[in-house]
Design an enzyme around this catalytic site. Structure first.
Site, PDB file in Angstrom:
ATOM      1  N   ASP A 136       0.895  -1.267  -0.014  1.00 30.36           N
ATOM      2  CA  ASP A 136       0.114   0.113   0.103  1.00 30.36           C
ATOM      3  C   ASP A 136       0.864   1.165  -0.129  1.00 30.36           C
ATOM      4  OD1 ASP A 136      -2.391  -1.663   0.463  1.00 30.36           O
ATOM      5  OD2 ASP A 136      -1.249  -1.935   2.516  1.00 30.36           O
ATOM      6  N   HIS A 193      -4.722  -3.364   6.223  1.00 27.98           N
ATOM      7  CA  HIS A 193      -4.369  -3.711   4.972  1.00 27.98           C
ATOM      8  C   HIS A 193      -5.651  -4.057   4.265  1.00 27.98           C
ATOM      9  CE1 HIS A 193      -2.966  -4.824   1.223  1.00 27.98           C
ATOM     10  NE2 HIS A 193      -3.421  -6.073   1.402  1.00 27.98           N
TER      11      HIS A 193
HETATM   12  N1  NAI Z   1      -0.748  -7.887   2.493  1.00 25.46           N
HETATM   13  C1  NAI Z   1      -0.504  -7.749   1.202  1.00 25.46           C
HETATM   14  O1  NAI Z   1      -0.559  -6.415   0.953  1.00 25.46           O
HETATM   15  C2  NAI Z   1      -1.084  -8.661   0.145  1.00 25.46           C
HETATM   16  C3  NAI Z   1      -1.682  -9.935   0.566  1.00 25.46           C
HETATM   17  N2  NAI Z   1      -1.877 -10.938  -0.172  1.00 25.46           N
HETATM   18  C4  NAI Z   1      -2.249 -12.187   0.262  1.00 25.46           C
HETATM   19  O2  NAI Z   1      -1.309 -12.909   0.067  1.00 25.46           O
HETATM   20  C5  NAI Z   1      -2.021 -14.420   0.321  1.00 25.46           C
HETATM   21  C6  NAI Z   1      -1.147 -15.406  -0.863  1.00 25.46           C
HETATM   22  O3  NAI Z   1      -1.554 -14.658  -2.077  1.00 25.46           O
HETATM   23  P1  NAI Z   1      -1.114 -15.738  -3.357  1.00 25.46           P
HETATM   24  O4  NAI Z   1       0.477 -16.150  -3.265  1.00 25.46           O
HETATM   25  O5  NAI Z   1      -1.493 -14.895  -4.607  1.00 25.46           O
HETATM   26  O6  NAI Z   1      -2.193 -16.865  -3.360  1.00 25.46           O
HETATM   27  P2  NAI Z   1      -1.845 -18.555  -3.810  1.00 25.46           P
HETATM   28  O7  NAI Z   1      -3.374 -19.108  -3.628  1.00 25.46           O
HETATM   29  O8  NAI Z   1      -1.524 -18.403  -5.143  1.00 25.46           O
HETATM   30  O9  NAI Z   1      -1.049 -19.157  -2.886  1.00 25.46           O
HETATM   31  C7  NAI Z   1      -1.178 -19.664  -1.749  1.00 25.46           C
HETATM   32  C8  NAI Z   1      -0.440 -20.862  -1.267  1.00 25.46           C
HETATM   33  O10 NAI Z   1      -0.307 -20.845   0.436  1.00 25.46           O
HETATM   34  C9  NAI Z   1      -0.407 -22.449   0.334  1.00 25.46           C
HETATM   35  N3  NAI Z   1      -1.203 -22.609   1.516  1.00 25.46           N
HETATM   36  C10 NAI Z   1      -2.460 -22.601   2.117  1.00 25.46           C
HETATM   37  N4  NAI Z   1      -2.571 -22.942   3.281  1.00 25.46           N
HETATM   38  C11 NAI Z   1      -1.107 -23.196   3.952  1.00 25.46           C
HETATM   39  C12 NAI Z   1      -0.820 -23.753   5.304  1.00 25.46           C
HETATM   40  N5  NAI Z   1      -1.467 -23.933   6.170  1.00 25.46           N
HETATM   41  N6  NAI Z   1       0.701 -23.742   5.302  1.00 25.46           N
HETATM   42  C13 NAI Z   1       1.310 -23.573   4.141  1.00 25.46           C
HETATM   43  N7  NAI Z   1       0.710 -23.201   2.911  1.00 25.46           N
HETATM   44  C14 NAI Z   1      -0.362 -22.844   2.844  1.00 25.46           C
HETATM   45  C15 NAI Z   1      -1.251 -22.925  -0.776  1.00 25.46           C
HETATM   46  O11 NAI Z   1      -1.284 -24.236  -1.007  1.00 25.46           O
HETATM   47  C16 NAI Z   1      -1.104 -21.955  -2.043  1.00 25.46           C
HETATM   48  O12 NAI Z   1       0.030 -22.608  -2.516  1.00 25.46           O
HETATM   49  C17 NAI Z   1      -3.062 -14.278  -0.074  1.00 25.46           C
HETATM   50  O13 NAI Z   1      -3.781 -14.441   1.148  1.00 25.46           O
HETATM   51  C18 NAI Z   1      -3.726 -12.927  -0.629  1.00 25.46           C
HETATM   52  O14 NAI Z   1      -4.695 -12.272  -0.216  1.00 25.46           O
HETATM   53  C19 NAI Z   1      -1.784 -10.758  -1.718  1.00 25.46           C
HETATM   54  C20 NAI Z   1      -1.325  -9.445  -2.064  1.00 25.46           C
HETATM   55  C21 NAI Z   1      -0.890  -8.278  -1.177  1.00 25.46           C
HETATM   56  O1  OAA Z   2      -6.986  -9.044  -1.859  1.00 27.71           O
HETATM   57  C1  OAA Z   2      -5.987  -9.653  -2.172  1.00 27.71           C
HETATM   58  O2  OAA Z   2      -5.762 -10.715  -2.178  1.00 27.71           O
HETATM   59  C2  OAA Z   2      -4.679  -8.827  -2.807  1.00 27.71           C
HETATM   60  C3  OAA Z   2      -4.095  -7.873  -1.837  1.00 27.71           C
HETATM   61  O3  OAA Z   2      -4.478  -7.960  -0.705  1.00 27.71           O
HETATM   62  C4  OAA Z   2      -3.556  -6.586  -2.478  1.00 27.71           C
HETATM   63  O4  OAA Z   2      -3.393  -6.660  -3.722  1.00 27.71           O
HETATM   64  O5  OAA Z   2      -3.474  -5.530  -1.839  1.00 27.71           O
END
Ligand code: NAI
Ligand code: OAA
Length: 329
Positions: A160, A188
Site C-alpha cells: 500500500d 491492509h
Molecule cells: N498484505 C498484502 O499486501 C497482500 C496480501 N496478499 C495475500 O497473500 C496471500 C497469498 O497470495 P497468493 O500467493 O497470490 O495466493 P496463492 O493461492 O497463489 O498461494 C497460496 C499458497 O498457500 C498455500 N497454503 C495454504 N494454506 C497453507 C498452510 N496452512 N501452510 C502452508 N501453505 C499454505 C497454498 O497451497 C498455496 O500454494 C493471499 O492471502 C493474498 O490475499 C496478496 C497481495 C498483497
Molecule cells: O486481496 C488480495 O488478495 C490482494 C491484496 O491484498 C492486495 O493486492 O492488496
C-alpha cells in the site's frame, strides 16, 4: 563469505507470491548481497510437489548465496531455527464466505503456525504476515507465541505504501525517489488510510504541493485502498510480483534500516500511540535501525486524517473482537 546462513521460512511457497518471492530472497535482495540463506518452504500436502518444482528451478539458478532448501508440510520442521518467517499462505475468501468464516479458516492456519514459531524458531525471529486478512492473521499468530516478543510479529502494508508513492509521483510529476515520509495507517483493507500530510516531495510538504483535497479524498485514497481489487479485475488474479516486492522491501528495511529523513509503513502491534488501542496490529509510520523499529512520534493529526485513521482502527478492533470470540486469541 564466511557468514552463517540466515534461515528464511516461507509459507505458501508454491503460490503466486511464493513464485515471485523465492528467487529474490535467494539472490540476496531480502537481506543483502553478502548474506547467505537457507530456505525452508512450508506448503500443505497438495502444494508440496509444486514447491519441489520451484526448488528445482532455484537450484538451476546456481545462486551463490543459496545454501540449502528444505520443503515440508510440517510447521515444526519449517520454523525450526527460523530467523525470518514470511507467512504468505492463507485461506482466500471464496464465494458466499462470511467474514467470520474467513477469520475462522485463517485461524486454523495462523494459530498453529504461531505456536510452531513459538516452539521452534530462533531467538531473533522476525515475522512478516502477508496472507490476508494480514493484520488479524498476524495478531492470531502473535497470540499463539507468548514466548516471542510481540513486536516481532508484523503485517504487510508496504505494498500500500509503495502504491501510494507511485500514485503521488504520477500526480505531481515527481520522481519516486523524491517522495519521503508517506504513511499508511490502519488495516491492509479498503479502510486503510494513505496519509500525505506529513509526506515530502523533494523536501516540500506533499499536501501543499498537491493542494487539491478533492483529489485526495475522491481519487488518491480510493485508488490506493482499492488497488488490490483493481489488479484482480485487470489481471484475473491478485497482485503477486508487486506483493512479493513489497515483502522484500518490508524485511529489507526492517533489517537494514530506514534512510535518514525518511520512514516506512509497517503493520505492528500498537503501543497505544496516536490513540490506536494497544495490542491490535495496525499500520504506523516507523523508522528502523539495527533490526528494530520505532513508531514516529509527535505527528500532528488533522481532522481529515483523524476520521480516516479511526475508521480503519475500528475495523481492526472489530476483527480482533471476532477472533477473540472464536477463541483464536
Ligand atoms: N498484505 C498484502 O499486501 C497482500 C496480501 N496478499 C495475500 O497473500 C496471500 C497469498 O497470495 P497468493 O500467493 O497470490 O495466493 P496463492 O493461492 O497463489 O498461494 C497460496 C499458497 O498457500 C498455500 N497454503 C495454504 N494454506 C497453507 C498452510 N496452512 N501452510 C502452508 N501453505 C499454505 C497454498 O497451497 C498455496 O500454494 C493471499 O492471502 C493474498 O490475499 C496478496 C497481495 C498483497
Ligand atoms: O486481496 C488480495 O488478495 C490482494 C491484496 O491484498 C492486495 O493486492 O492488496
Amino acid at each position: 563469505m564466511t557468514r552463517t546462513p540466515v534461515n528464511v521460512t516461507v509459507t505458501g511457497a508454491a503460490g503466486q507470491i511464493g513464485y515471485a518471492l523465492l528467487f529474490r530472497i535467494a539472490s540476496g535482495h531480502l537481506l543483502g548481497p553478502d548474506v547467505p540463506v537457507n530456505l525452508r518452504l512450508l506448503e500443505i500436502p497438495q502444494g508440496v510437489k509444486a514447491a519441489e518444482g520451484t526448488a528445482m528451478e532455484l537450484d538451476d539458478c546456481a545462486f551463490p548465496l543459496l545454501r540449502g532448501i528444505e520443503i515440508t508440510d510440517d510447521p515444526n520442521v519449517a520454523f525450526a531455527g527460523a530467523n525470518v518467517a514470511l507467512l504468505v499462505g492463507a485461506r482466500p475468501r471464496t464465494k458466499g464466505m462470511e467474514r467470520g468464516d474467513l477469520l475462522a479458516a485463517n485461524g486454523g492456519i495462523f494459530k498453529p503456525q504461531g505456536k510452531a514459531i513459538n516452539d521452534n524458531a530462533a531467538d531473533d525471529i522476525k515475522v512478516l504476515v502477508v496472507g490476508n486478512p494480514a493484520n488479524t492473521n498476524a495478531l492470531i499468530a502473535q497470540a499463539a507465541a507468548p514466548d516471542v516478543p510481540a513486536e516481532r510479529f508484523t503485517a504487510m502494508t508496504r505494498l500500500d505504501h509503495n502504491r501510494a508513492i507511485s500514485q503521488l509521483a504520477a500526480k505531481t510529476g515527481a520522481a519516486v525517489s523524491d517522495i519521503k515520509k508517506l504513511t499508511i495507517w490502519g488495516n491492509h483493507s479498503a479502510t486503510q488510510y494513505p496519509d500525505i500530510f506529513h509526506a515530502e516531495i523533494a523536501g516540500k510538504n506533499a499536501a501543499e504541493v498537491v493542494n487539491d483535497e478533492a483529489w485526495l479524498a475522491d481519487t488518491f485514497i480510493p485508488t490506493v485502498a482499492k488497488r488490490g481489487a483493481a489488479i484482480i479485475e485487470a489481471r484475473g488474479a491478485s497482485s503477486a510480483a508487486s506483493a512479493a516486492n513489497a515483502a522484500i522491501d518490508h524485511v529489507h528495511t526492517w533489517v537494514n534500516g530506514t534512510a535518514a529523513g525518511d520512514w516506512t509503513s509497517m503493520g505492528i502491534p500498537s503501543d497505544g500511540s496516536y490513540g490506536v488501542p494497544e495490542g491490535i496490529i495496525s499500520s504506523f509510520p516507523v523508522t528502523t535501525k539495527d533490526g528494530t523499529y520505532e513508531i514516529v512520534q509527535g505527528l500532528d493529526i488533522n481532522e481529515f486524517s483523524r476520521a480516516r485513521i479511526d475508521a480503519s482502527v475500528k475495523e481492526l478492533t472489530e476483527e480482533r473482537d471476532a477472533v477473540r470470540e472464536l477463541g483464536l486469541i
